[in-house]
Motif scaffolding. Structure first.
Motif, PDB file in Angstrom:
ATOM      1  N   ILE A 106      29.876  55.679  49.499  1.00 17.09           N
ATOM      2  CA  ILE A 106      30.747  56.458  48.612  1.00 17.09           C
ATOM      3  C   ILE A 106      30.726  57.933  49.002  1.00 17.09           C
ATOM      4  CG2 ILE A 106      31.003  57.306  46.238  1.00 17.09           C
ATOM      5  CD1 ILE A 106      29.956  54.519  45.329  1.00 17.09           C
ATOM      6  N   MET A 107      29.538  58.487  49.159  1.00 14.57           N
ATOM      7  CA  MET A 107      29.419  59.914  49.449  1.00 14.57           C
ATOM      8  C   MET A 107      30.013  60.259  50.809  1.00 14.57           C
ATOM      9  SD  MET A 107      25.773  61.009  47.765  1.00 14.57           S
ATOM     10  CE  MET A 107      26.239  62.736  47.714  1.00 14.57           C
ATOM     11  N   ALA A 108      29.762  59.399  51.795  1.00 14.73           N
ATOM     12  CA  ALA A 108      30.285  59.673  53.135  1.00 14.73           C
ATOM     13  C   ALA A 108      31.801  59.714  53.137  1.00 14.73           C
ATOM     14  CB  ALA A 108      29.772  58.626  54.119  1.00 14.73           C
ATOM     15  N   LEU A 109      32.422  58.784  52.407  1.00 13.61           N
ATOM     16  CA  LEU A 109      33.889  58.734  52.380  1.00 13.61           C
ATOM     17  C   LEU A 109      34.478  59.853  51.526  1.00 13.61           C
ATOM     18  CD1 LEU A 109      34.437  54.874  52.147  1.00 13.61           C
ATOM     19  CD2 LEU A 109      34.839  56.340  54.133  1.00 13.61           C
ATOM     20  N   VAL A 110      33.904  60.089  50.369  1.00 15.44           N
ATOM     21  CA  VAL A 110      34.434  61.142  49.498  1.00 15.44           C
ATOM     22  C   VAL A 110      34.280  62.515  50.146  1.00 15.44           C
ATOM     23  CG1 VAL A 110      34.084  62.331  47.290  1.00 15.44           C
ATOM     24  CG2 VAL A 110      34.158  59.842  47.369  1.00 15.44           C
ATOM     25  N   LYS A 111      33.210  62.717  50.885  1.00 15.12           N
ATOM     26  CA  LYS A 111      32.979  63.998  51.561  1.00 15.12           C
ATOM     27  C   LYS A 111      33.625  64.072  52.949  1.00 15.12           C
ATOM     28  CE  LYS A 111      30.616  65.644  48.174  1.00 15.12           C
ATOM     29  NZ  LYS A 111      31.199  66.714  47.325  1.00 15.12           N
ATOM     30  N   ASP A 112      34.390  63.019  53.315  1.00 21.31           N
ATOM     31  CA  ASP A 112      35.171  63.035  54.555  1.00 21.31           C
ATOM     32  C   ASP A 112      34.279  63.146  55.795  1.00 21.31           C
ATOM     33  OD1 ASP A 112      37.653  62.948  55.886  1.00 21.31           O
ATOM     34  OD2 ASP A 112      37.828  65.128  55.953  1.00 21.31           O
ATOM     35  N   LEU A 113      33.067  62.643  55.706  1.00 23.38           N
ATOM     36  CA  LEU A 113      32.103  62.841  56.791  1.00 23.38           C
ATOM     37  C   LEU A 113      32.467  62.134  58.090  1.00 23.38           C
ATOM     38  CD1 LEU A 113      28.663  62.765  54.920  1.00 23.38           C
ATOM     39  CD2 LEU A 113      30.200  64.697  55.352  1.00 23.38           C
ATOM     40  N   PRO A 114      32.889  60.857  58.074  1.00 23.63           N
ATOM     41  CA  PRO A 114      33.200  60.216  59.361  1.00 23.63           C
ATOM     42  C   PRO A 114      34.296  60.949  60.131  1.00 23.63           C
ATOM     43  CG  PRO A 114      33.001  58.571  57.632  1.00 23.63           C
ATOM     44  CD  PRO A 114      33.009  59.899  56.952  1.00 23.63           C
ATOM     45  N   ARG A 115      35.335  61.399  59.429  1.00 19.81           N
ATOM     46  CA  ARG A 115      36.436  62.077  60.117  1.00 19.81           C
ATOM     47  C   ARG A 115      36.008  63.439  60.625  1.00 19.81           C
ATOM     48  NH1 ARG A 115      41.424  64.782  59.160  1.00 19.81           N
ATOM     49  NH2 ARG A 115      40.618  65.502  57.174  1.00 19.81           N
ATOM     50  N   GLN A 116      35.213  64.156  59.857  1.00 26.44           N
ATOM     51  CA  GLN A 116      34.745  65.464  60.307  1.00 26.44           C
ATOM     52  C   GLN A 116      33.851  65.336  61.540  1.00 26.44           C
ATOM     53  OE1 GLN A 116      35.893  68.406  59.101  1.00 26.44           O
ATOM     54  NE2 GLN A 116      37.259  67.003  57.993  1.00 26.44           N
ATOM     55  N   ASP A 117      33.012  64.330  61.537  1.00 23.17           N
ATOM     56  CA  ASP A 117      32.143  64.086  62.694  1.00 23.17           C
ATOM     57  C   ASP A 117      32.991  63.799  63.937  1.00 23.17           C
ATOM     58  OD1 ASP A 117      29.260  63.169  63.693  1.00 23.17           O
ATOM     59  OD2 ASP A 117      30.686  61.622  64.328  1.00 23.17           O
ATOM     60  N   ALA A 118      34.029  62.959  63.776  1.00 22.70           N
ATOM     61  CA  ALA A 118      34.882  62.615  64.910  1.00 22.70           C
ATOM     62  C   ALA A 118      35.642  63.830  65.435  1.00 22.70           C
ATOM     63  CB  ALA A 118      35.866  61.514  64.501  1.00 22.70           C
ATOM     64  N   LEU A 119      36.130  64.686  64.526  1.00 23.76           N
ATOM     65  CA  LEU A 119      36.869  65.880  64.950  1.00 23.76           C
ATOM     66  C   LEU A 119      35.993  66.799  65.786  1.00 23.76           C
ATOM     67  CD1 LEU A 119      38.873  66.704  61.697  1.00 23.76           C
ATOM     68  CD2 LEU A 119      39.851  66.032  63.903  1.00 23.76           C
ATOM     69  N   ILE A 120      34.791  67.041  65.315  1.00 27.64           N
ATOM     70  CA  ILE A 120      33.902  67.948  66.046  1.00 27.64           C
ATOM     71  C   ILE A 120      33.545  67.357  67.407  1.00 27.64           C
ATOM     72  CG2 ILE A 120      31.591  68.977  66.057  1.00 27.64           C
ATOM     73  CD1 ILE A 120      31.871  69.397  63.070  1.00 27.64           C
ATOM     74  N   ARG A 121      33.314  66.066  67.458  1.00 31.30           N
ATOM     75  CA  ARG A 121      32.989  65.434  68.744  1.00 31.30           C
ATOM     76  C   ARG A 121      34.171  65.493  69.713  1.00 31.30           C
ATOM     77  NH1 ARG A 121      28.162  62.464  68.425  1.00 31.30           N
ATOM     78  NH2 ARG A 121      27.385  62.284  66.285  1.00 31.30           N
ATOM     79  N   ASP A 122      35.383  65.632  69.171  1.00 28.39           N
ATOM     80  CA  ASP A 122      36.573  65.806  70.010  1.00 28.39           C
ATOM     81  C   ASP A 122      36.861  67.274  70.313  1.00 28.39           C
ATOM     82  OD1 ASP A 122      37.052  63.107  70.200  1.00 28.39           O
ATOM     83  OD2 ASP A 122      38.450  63.039  68.511  1.00 28.39           O
ATOM     84  N   GLY A 123      35.944  68.150  69.918  1.00 25.92           N
ATOM     85  CA  GLY A 123      36.115  69.568  70.202  1.00 25.92           C
ATOM     86  C   GLY A 123      36.986  70.316  69.213  1.00 25.92           C
TER      87      GLY A 123
END
Length: 321
Positions: free
Chosen positions: A115-132
């Motif tokens: 719940i927290m990971a999705l509500v805080k948008d963590l997977p997408r933020q992690d992917a964006l940073i890894r893509d520069g």
């Protein structure tokens, strides 16, 4: 104690195996997700007095139970006995036990983590940073405080999650026709209509057992009844959700995201869209097998086996029916 126990579908934690070995029990573990033919072969080769069921590819049925010739007990490494034909075991006088309460906190914590990971948008933020990409304007995180959590299945796990969510400041209601009224306390509202709960919850978390009544409980109709933009969390069993309908709702945005620890087929096929969609967060059915929980479940299942060997009768809460 000259007894043999076969652990079907992966070994116990060392602490659980030690309980059996200290009592002089011979233990043999098979690999995870073995099929019926391999189960039968293991039963015939080792003729166990008891089996501990972890991860099977198919349900443990009558033929497998009879293959060894002297099976007296089936212990489930966990609480979900849908991979055991309990009726067939009962007909043969073989008790089936569960490790009730041993991993409930871990499952509730896992649901909250999804719940927290999705509500805080963590997977997408992690992917964006890894893509520069470092762009705060692309952050879509929200607060959990004030959001409505709808829990489907209000046993030990659901009740534990409710307490955690309330501390954060979430509004909590739950649907469970089998849980007594006194469990709905401290501000948790009892919903007597599942459809109504789905229509108002910002986040729906599933914690019901897999039974004939709960197969596809969250079907296409009910998924479309969910609040637009809601989240679906499943740490119960994959078959509780109609997966094709969920994929469709995720693809068109009716469901904003899903956190899934279980699938209708496990492991899921590589062509299962749920493991590829950008708005899913998936884990390999591990909510109840943290290191702490695995130790507790392994020890409890081993102790239940020894108790049966000693002629003791398990408490009703540990017996599958």
């Amino acid at each position: 104690m000259e007894k043999t126990v076969v652990i079907l579908g992966g070994d116990l934690a060392p602490e659980g195996r030690a309980v059996l070995e200290a009592a002089g029990v011979t233990t043999i573990a098979t690999p995870p997700y073995i099929d019926r033919s391999k189960v039968i072969a293991a039963m015939q080769a080792h003729r166990p007095d008891a089996v501990i069921v972890r991860l099977l590819a198919e349900q443990l049925g009558a033929e497998e139970m009879e293959a060894g010739g002297r099976l007296r007990h089936i212990a489930k490494h966990g609480v979900g006995t849908n991979d055991i034909n309990v009726a067939a075991a009962t007909a043969r006088g073989i008790p089936v036990t569960m490790t009730t309460g041993s991993n409930g906190h871990s499952v509730a914590e896992h649901a909250l983590a999804l719940i927290m990971a999705l509500v805080k948008d963590l997977p997408r933020q992690d992917a964006l940073i890894r893509d520069g990409i470092w762009d705060k304007n692309r952050y879509h995180g929200r607060e959990l405080r004030g959001q409505h959590l709808g829990i489907v299945g209000f046993g030990f796990i659901g009740q534990t999650l409710a307490r955690m969510a309330q501390v954060i400041g979430m509004v909590v209601s739950a649907f469970d026709p089998h849980t007594p009224d006194h469990a709905f306390a401290d501000g948790v509202t009892r919903d007597i209509d599942l459809d109504a709960l789905l229509g108002k919850a910002d986040i729906v978390s599933l914690h019901c057992p897999l039974t004939p009544e709960t197969v596809n409980l969250i079907d296409g109709r009910r998924i479309r009844m969910m609040k637009p933009g809601a989240l679906l969390i499943n740490t119960a069993r994959g078959e509780v959700v109609e997966e094709r309908a969920l994929v469709s709702a995720l693809e068109d945005g009716h469901i904003a995201a899903a956190g899934l620890d279980s699938f209708a087929m496990e492991p899921p096929g590589i062509d299962n869209p749920l493991v590829h969609l950008s708005n899913t967060l998936v884990t390999p059915h591990v909510a109840g097998v943290t290191l702490d929980a695995k130790r507790a479940v392994s020890v409890m299942s081993a102790e239940q086996v020894l108790a049966i060997f000693k002629g003791e009768t398990p408490a009703p809460r540990f017996l599958a029916r």
